[in-house]
Design a protein around this motif. Structure first.
Motif, PDB file in Angstrom:
ATOM      1  N   TRP A 113     -66.469 103.670  37.138  1.00  0.00           N
ATOM      2  CA  TRP A 113     -65.165 104.314  37.039  1.00  0.00           C
ATOM      3  C   TRP A 113     -64.183 103.491  37.430  1.00  0.00           C
ATOM      4  N   ARG A 114     -63.135 103.317  37.160  1.00  0.00           N
ATOM      5  CA  ARG A 114     -61.857 102.701  37.524  1.00  0.00           C
ATOM      6  C   ARG A 114     -60.637 103.535  37.625  1.00  0.00           C
ATOM      7  N   SER A 115     -59.931 103.311  38.728  1.00  0.00           N
ATOM      8  CA  SER A 115     -58.824 103.867  39.113  1.00  0.00           C
ATOM      9  C   SER A 115     -57.907 102.945  39.623  1.00  0.00           C
ATOM     10  N   ARG A 116     -56.452 102.942  39.430  1.00  0.00           N
ATOM     11  CA  ARG A 116     -55.384 102.053  39.938  1.00  0.00           C
ATOM     12  C   ARG A 116     -55.542 102.323  41.485  1.00  0.00           C
ATOM     13  N   TRP A 117     -55.416 101.525  42.278  1.00  0.00           N
ATOM     14  CA  TRP A 117     -55.269 101.752  43.834  1.00  0.00           C
ATOM     15  C   TRP A 117     -54.650 100.387  44.467  1.00  0.00           C
ATOM     16  N   SER A 177     -55.195  96.582  43.066  1.00  0.00           N
ATOM     17  CA  SER A 177     -56.763  96.493  42.488  1.00  0.00           C
ATOM     18  C   SER A 177     -57.205  97.559  41.791  1.00  0.00           C
ATOM     19  N   ASP A 178     -58.477  97.214  40.981  1.00  0.00           N
ATOM     20  CA  ASP A 178     -59.071  98.396  40.337  1.00  0.00           C
ATOM     21  C   ASP A 178     -60.274  98.697  40.913  1.00  0.00           C
ATOM     22  N   THR A 222     -63.887  96.144  44.177  1.00  0.00           N
ATOM     23  CA  THR A 222     -62.534  96.187  43.542  1.00  0.00           C
ATOM     24  C   THR A 222     -62.463  94.801  42.980  1.00  0.00           C
ATOM     25  N   ALA A 269     -56.096  93.892  39.842  1.00  0.00           N
ATOM     26  CA  ALA A 269     -55.658  94.765  38.678  1.00  0.00           C
ATOM     27  C   ALA A 269     -54.645  93.852  38.062  1.00  0.00           C
TER      28      ALA A 269
END
Length: 303
Positions: A25-29, A57-58, A194, A197
């Motif tokens: 899974w990926r989420s913006r952070w 980063s993702d 990570t 991004a």
């Protein structure tokens, strides 16, 4: 929340005038800059270490892969045990030895790695510090603290150098509070990483301005407006935003006299306003013959 250490003391507003490895899974952070630790067991605390500037980063989570086990039966990654207070560098990107054989777990260019780090059978209590391999000087923070003989795990996020001789490496140090000689075995499992991004797309701000300078509609919270010389039909309007727009791109289109819809019936020139050059633009509205006129326009600012 407790921060650990090696020692016990220790709406846009503007105004205007006229891969499939396990669960992925990926989420913006924003990746925590240098290293962070989150306790998952003993102590009940959250610790942050070596925080530096962040990199958008993702995050990618993976099925855990063991990349370090210094116990004699495993002898994986680095020679063990770790001796206080000597650090060792561990490569975590590209093809590396793992408990399942040589493989790529973390791709080259990853910005940080998510780990589970465990101390096993230390001969003296102390701490383990995990940080980028290019970090200068001796470690000044810890990622897990433990007593002699214990088995102590902790979750750690550490930034990875992406260039130079230390690219792809992290440094692991065991310290028995600075005393030389004691030892501990160290296990490291990679649970994610990570990557940088992608650059977000440009954001466009807009304002639809009536011929008298008032705003008909705009970006949420965006504008009030008036002409620079009210009542004088020279077609000059200034718009001020709540941010620096001096390096942005500007475009304005002119509507029909008295309205803000329909085909263009003039030209508009946009430039930074000299009286407030960083946050304002001036719009010159002219008819098709080149004379200044009072007409509504649609202004777009793209940054």
């Amino acid at each position: 929340m407790e921060t650990t250490s090696p020692s016990p003391s220790s709406n846009t507003v503007a105004t205007a005038r006229r891969s499939d490895r396990g669960h992925l899974w990926r989420s913006r952070w924003a990746a925590i800059g240098a290293a962070a630790a989150v306790t998952i067991g003993a102590g009940g605390f959250i610790g942050l270490a070596n925080a530096a500037s962040s990199v958008p980063s993702d995050i990618v989570s993976i099925t855990p892969v063991r990349v370090l086990d210094t116990r004699a039966a495993a002898n994986l990654g680095l020679s063990g045990p770790f001796v206080s207070a000597t650090g060792q560098d561990l490569k975590v990107t590209g093809v590396i030895p793992t408990a399942g054989g040589a493989q790529q777990v973390v791709p080259d260019g990853a910005t940080s790695v998510l780990l589970n780090v465990t101390s096993v059978g230390s001969t003296a209590g102390g701490f383990i510090s995990v940080r980028p391999a290019d970090a200068p000087g001796a470690p000044s923070t810890s990622n897990l603290n433990f007593t002699a003989g214990s088995t102590t795990p902790n979750a750690v996020t550490v930034q990875i150098p992406t260039a130079g001789p230390d690219a792809g490496k992290i440094e692991i140090t065991y310290s028995a509070q600075g005393v030389a000689g004691p030892t501990t075995e160290v296990l490291v499992d990679v649970v994610g990483y990570t990557t940088a991004a992608p650059t977000p797309p440009p954001r466009a701000l807009f304002a639809v301005v009536d011929q008298n300078g008032s705003v008909s509609r705009s970006t949420p919270g965006a504008v009030t407006s008036s002409e620079l010389l009210a009542g004088v039909p020279d077609g000059r309007y200034a718009v001020t935003f709540d941010r620096d727009i001096s390096a942005c791109a500007y475009q304005a289109t002119v509507g029909r006299p008295g309205v803000n819809v329909g085909p263009q019936s003039g030209i508009a020139l946009v430039a930074n306003w000299t009286e407030s050059p960083t946050d304002s633009v001036i719009v010159f509205v002219k008819d098709l013959a080149g004379a200044g006129v009072e007409r509504g326009f649609h202004l777009t600012v793209t940054c």
